[in-house]
Design a protein around this motif. Structure first.
Motif, PDB file in Angstrom:
ATOM      1  N   UNK A  46       2.408  37.338 -86.661  1.00 26.49           N
ATOM      2  CA  UNK A  46       2.621  37.302 -85.217  1.00 26.49           C
ATOM      3  C   UNK A  46       1.281  37.247 -84.529  1.00 26.49           C
ATOM      4  N   UNK A  47       1.125  36.321 -83.617  1.00 24.91           N
ATOM      5  CA  UNK A  47      -0.154  36.229 -82.902  1.00 24.91           C
ATOM      6  C   UNK A  47      -0.445  37.511 -82.148  1.00 24.91           C
ATOM      7  N   UNK A  48      -1.703  37.829 -82.070  1.00 24.30           N
ATOM      8  CA  UNK A  48      -2.133  39.043 -81.384  1.00 24.30           C
ATOM      9  C   UNK A  48      -2.524  38.693 -79.952  1.00 24.30           C
ATOM     10  N   UNK A  49      -1.651  39.083 -79.041  1.00 25.15           N
ATOM     11  CA  UNK A  49      -1.911  38.670 -77.655  1.00 25.15           C
ATOM     12  C   UNK A  49      -3.105  39.407 -77.058  1.00 25.15           C
ATOM     13  N   UNK A  50      -3.470  40.525 -77.670  1.00 23.37           N
ATOM     14  CA  UNK A  50      -4.652  41.245 -77.199  1.00 23.37           C
ATOM     15  C   UNK A  50      -5.900  40.376 -77.369  1.00 23.37           C
ATOM     16  N   UNK A  54      -8.312  38.495 -74.473  1.00 19.83           N
ATOM     17  CA  UNK A  54      -9.751  38.697 -74.370  1.00 19.83           C
ATOM     18  C   UNK A  54     -10.465  37.365 -74.154  1.00 19.83           C
ATOM     19  N   UNK A  91       4.835  39.955 -68.368  1.00 17.28           N
ATOM     20  CA  UNK A  91       5.387  41.272 -68.621  1.00 17.28           C
ATOM     21  C   UNK A  91       5.191  42.101 -67.346  1.00 17.28           C
ATOM     22  N   UNK A 113      -8.185  48.543 -65.456  1.00 15.11           N
ATOM     23  CA  UNK A 113      -8.695  48.664 -66.817  1.00 15.11           C
ATOM     24  C   UNK A 113      -7.890  47.838 -67.809  1.00 15.11           C
ATOM     25  N   UNK A 114      -6.600  47.740 -67.560  1.00 22.48           N
ATOM     26  CA  UNK A 114      -5.774  46.952 -68.466  1.00 22.48           C
ATOM     27  C   UNK A 114      -5.775  45.479 -68.081  1.00 22.48           C
TER      28      UNK A 114
ATOM     29  N   UNK B  50      -8.690  46.085 -72.896  1.00 18.22           N
ATOM     30  CA  UNK B  50      -8.272  45.035 -73.830  1.00 18.22           C
ATOM     31  C   UNK B  50      -9.248  44.987 -75.006  1.00 18.22           C
ATOM     32  N   UNK B  53      -8.880  48.021 -77.119  1.00 22.37           N
ATOM     33  CA  UNK B  53      -7.700  47.982 -77.971  1.00 22.37           C
ATOM     34  C   UNK B  53      -7.963  47.164 -79.228  1.00 22.37           C
ATOM     35  N   UNK B  59      -3.177  50.275 -78.341  1.00 24.90           N
ATOM     36  CA  UNK B  59      -3.134  49.786 -76.964  1.00 24.90           C
ATOM     37  C   UNK B  59      -2.741  50.873 -75.971  1.00 24.90           C
ATOM     38  N   UNK B  61       0.168  51.780 -75.262  1.00 22.80           N
ATOM     39  CA  UNK B  61       1.367  51.374 -74.533  1.00 22.80           C
ATOM     40  C   UNK B  61       2.579  51.675 -75.406  1.00 22.80           C
ATOM     41  N   UNK B 109      10.081  41.189 -79.667  1.00 29.85           N
ATOM     42  CA  UNK B 109       9.035  40.209 -79.982  1.00 29.85           C
ATOM     43  C   UNK B 109       7.778  40.493 -79.180  1.00 29.85           C
ATOM     44  N   UNK B 110       7.998  40.691 -77.913  1.00 26.47           N
ATOM     45  CA  UNK B 110       6.869  40.917 -77.027  1.00 26.47           C
ATOM     46  C   UNK B 110       6.148  42.221 -77.367  1.00 26.47           C
ATOM     47  N   UNK B 112       5.800  43.382 -80.315  1.00 24.70           N
ATOM     48  CA  UNK B 112       4.986  43.093 -81.498  1.00 24.70           C
ATOM     49  C   UNK B 112       3.706  42.370 -81.087  1.00 24.70           C
ATOM     50  N   UNK B 113       3.871  41.329 -80.313  1.00 26.96           N
ATOM     51  CA  UNK B 113       2.711  40.507 -79.970  1.00 26.96           C
ATOM     52  C   UNK B 113       1.724  41.256 -79.090  1.00 26.96           C
ATOM     53  N   UNK B 114       2.246  42.091 -78.235  1.00 29.44           N
ATOM     54  CA  UNK B 114       1.350  42.854 -77.375  1.00 29.44           C
ATOM     55  C   UNK B 114       0.857  44.120 -78.058  1.00 29.44           C
ATOM     56  N   UNK B 115       1.242  44.278 -79.282  1.00 30.99           N
ATOM     57  CA  UNK B 115       0.739  45.382 -80.100  1.00 30.99           C
ATOM     58  C   UNK B 115       0.960  46.747 -79.465  1.00 30.99           C
ATOM     59  N   UNK B 116       2.183  46.930 -78.996  1.00 33.03           N
ATOM     60  CA  UNK B 116       2.495  48.254 -78.461  1.00 33.03           C
ATOM     61  C   UNK B 116       2.417  49.273 -79.592  1.00 33.03           C
TER      62      UNK B 116
END
Lengths: 337, 337
Positions: A46-50, A54, A91, A113-114, B50, B53, B59, B61, B109-110, B112-116
């Motif tokens: 899964x791509x890392x949106x973090x 950046x 989101x 900050x986020x 960001x 994280x 993160x 979150x 899905x979101x 996962x990708x946003x690495x909560x």
DNA sequence: AACGTTCTCGGTAACGTTACCGAAAGTCGA
DNA sequence: TCGACTTTCGGTAACGTTACCGAGAACGTT
């Protein structure tokens, strides 16, 4: 965590090739693209949106600061905003401030900050500090349910409270009433001022004298406080034939008080609210009121923030969006006898 | 955007020194630390969470998936969870699924990708696909208001619906009723099954015959559908002296129907709900019901996810937390005449 | 004066991803 | 067969931050 590197290693190709395969670039062989996608599935990548954020300097998150999600009024607005924004891949992060100054400040800090991309706010405590905070923000901000101070020059979405109040009182007058009371909030917020002004101006328009004894302001914005304040009203009641309340909660509190005192609505007194909450349409309440387009307010705010976050020549950003409220006639407002 | 580099450049020191100054490391001179903090203020620098994280692989979150924030039931849960989590520096991201399968999947899905860092979920459509998705998750998950399938082995927080239903019916029986109906939801969810089972078992416990005609199941979970179903009940009513409803919304719908048919509550029939919504305490409703500790449910879920996200030897993670509901006696349930 | 210790700092690599540039390989027409 | 063009790929740097290691300065001790 499985990263883009793992896929590259597995296939014996470079990370940049994998990246291009995943982002639908044109300079890639169909065959390798398929192999990449296959491996993605196999490794459950899964791509890392973090990491993406950046690089792109965008997080695809929007903050939504509201006083209270528990209040159906605001949660409906939130849903309206969320619907539109999530369609566009954003989101929504809800900040529940409970009208607490520190929480408001804290939420905006966290938005900075986020690195949220935009902010929709309904601030309660708009003091110098908060204004300064908002002024120094480098991201788009939309005000909701409140006109921003001149210093800020931000777009806002609201309903026309003044006009709504005028129409409400005008409707009461059209039913023959001349002795119309007002049950309201202290004139501390612009909304309270606007609705009260609408009441007063409409009375004047129809040459109805403004009687101070017909006005009562409450402390809280709850059914309970509406009821308590109405209890104080009861002694003067015989002179009044109708009552316009600042909002539905106060109106319902008034209905409670009246029922408790065995005063029949609308036979002995007509009641008019403002907001059109869900409970106002309950069988026992059936409150006549001014309905606010809550979901739409959220949607318009979302639409505006989207325009600001994705600037283009064709997208004009509105200075403000003022919506109308609409009269909902139920059973608490009728002709004077 | 002003970054840590700008501060370093301004002061002629290295970025690592600035970083150490900002993170309260010990190996830094007080003097330089003060200079850094000064420049931070001057340039209005804000750390980029960001980037943080990305390094720390956290993160801060937590995702909270619920069916409907508009429903005060869930928004109160959300507030409870949010209170605790935000105290600990976590941002809560609410996923409003509207009981839509695609939205549930999309939210996970979101996440996962946003690495909560963690996830609290109240899934409606727990099919194979969703279970698979949750099973492959590498982050802590807590179930709320639903027991997770055995395959998942996750902690959950819920109230004891069976026991609550038993107590409700027991209370009705203690008031002398023997002809007790049930107005419920189809037995598609565990909650519906548990409450219905509680009803049946308690009847049996007191040697009260189970009469099929006293049972009516509705389609929706709205006041409207409660009312419509009650309308069908009315013909058989003379035999019934009390009615236990699956939840407050259905109970209130029933009250509407009864009021409309001029059947007095509780004189002619007693009504009992479940949930204790805000509206249930309205003057005209005063519904006797089982109150669920909603805020607490959110808090416990938050507490559990916090423990899972910050594992330590002293913190035992509970397998489940089952809370009790409590009887709230108001005016719709009284002694049989 | 030589030593070890402590204090303070800088450089480098890394987190996971993408943009950019250049290079190799393949294609095509003349 | 050659040059020009297209296709396909890899390497490097960058986003903003922190961890880690090592080095120099300052200090006290013998």
């Amino acid at each position: 965590m499985v990263t883009i590197k793992d896929i590259a290693k597995q296939l014996g190709i470079s990370v940049s090739t994998v990246s291009r395969a995943l982002n639908n670039h044109s300079d890639i062989k169909k065959e390798t693209k398929l192999k990449v996608l296959e491996t993605v599935k196999k490794l459950n990548y899964r791509p890392n949106s973090i990491a993406r954020s950046l690089i792109h300097q965008r997080t695809f998150t929007v903050g939504l600061m509201i006083p209270d999600i528990t209040d159906p009024f605001f949660s409906t607005i939130a849903v309206g905003a969320q619907e539109l924004l999530s369609e566009q891949g954003y989101q929504v992060i809800i900040g529940n401030t409970l009208r607490d100054k520190d929480k408001e400040k804290h939420f905006i800090d966290s938005a900075i900050e986020r690195k949220m991309d935009g902010l929709i706010v309904t601030p309660d405590h708009l003091d110098e500090e908060l204004i300064e905070l908002l002024a120094n923000l480098s991201i788009p901000v939309v005000f909701l349910r409140r006109k921003p101070p001149k210093k800020l020059k931000l777009p806002y979405v609201d309903v026309n409270h003044y006009k709504g109040a005028c129409e409400a009182v005008e409707h009461i007058i059209s039913l023959g009433h001349r002795k119309i009371g007002y049950l309201g909030m202290p004139l501390e917020s612009q909304i309270a001022i606007d609705r009260f002004q609408g009441y007063k101006d409409t009375l004047q328009k129809y040459d109805i004298p403004y009687i101070k004894d017909f006005i009562k302001l409450t402390g809280g914005r709850t059914i309970q406080s509406g009821r308590e304040t109405m209890d104080q009203f009861i002694p003067k009641l015989p002179q009044m034939t109708a009552l316009f309340a600042y909002n539905d909660l106060l109106a319902i509190g008034a209905l409670e008080s009246l029922a408790h005192h065995h005063i029949r609505v609308p036979e002995e007194i007509s009641i008019m609210g403002f907001d059109d909450l869900e409970i106002s349409s309950l069988y026992w309440i059936q409150l006549s009121t001014m309905s606010q387009p809550r979901n739409q307010m959220g949607r318009y705010a979302a639409e505006t923030i989207l325009k600001m976050m994705n600037p283009s020549v064709t997208n004009e950003i509105p200075e403000y969006i003022i919506l109308d409220s609409t009269l909902v006639q139920r059973n608490t407002c009728t002709h004077v006898v």
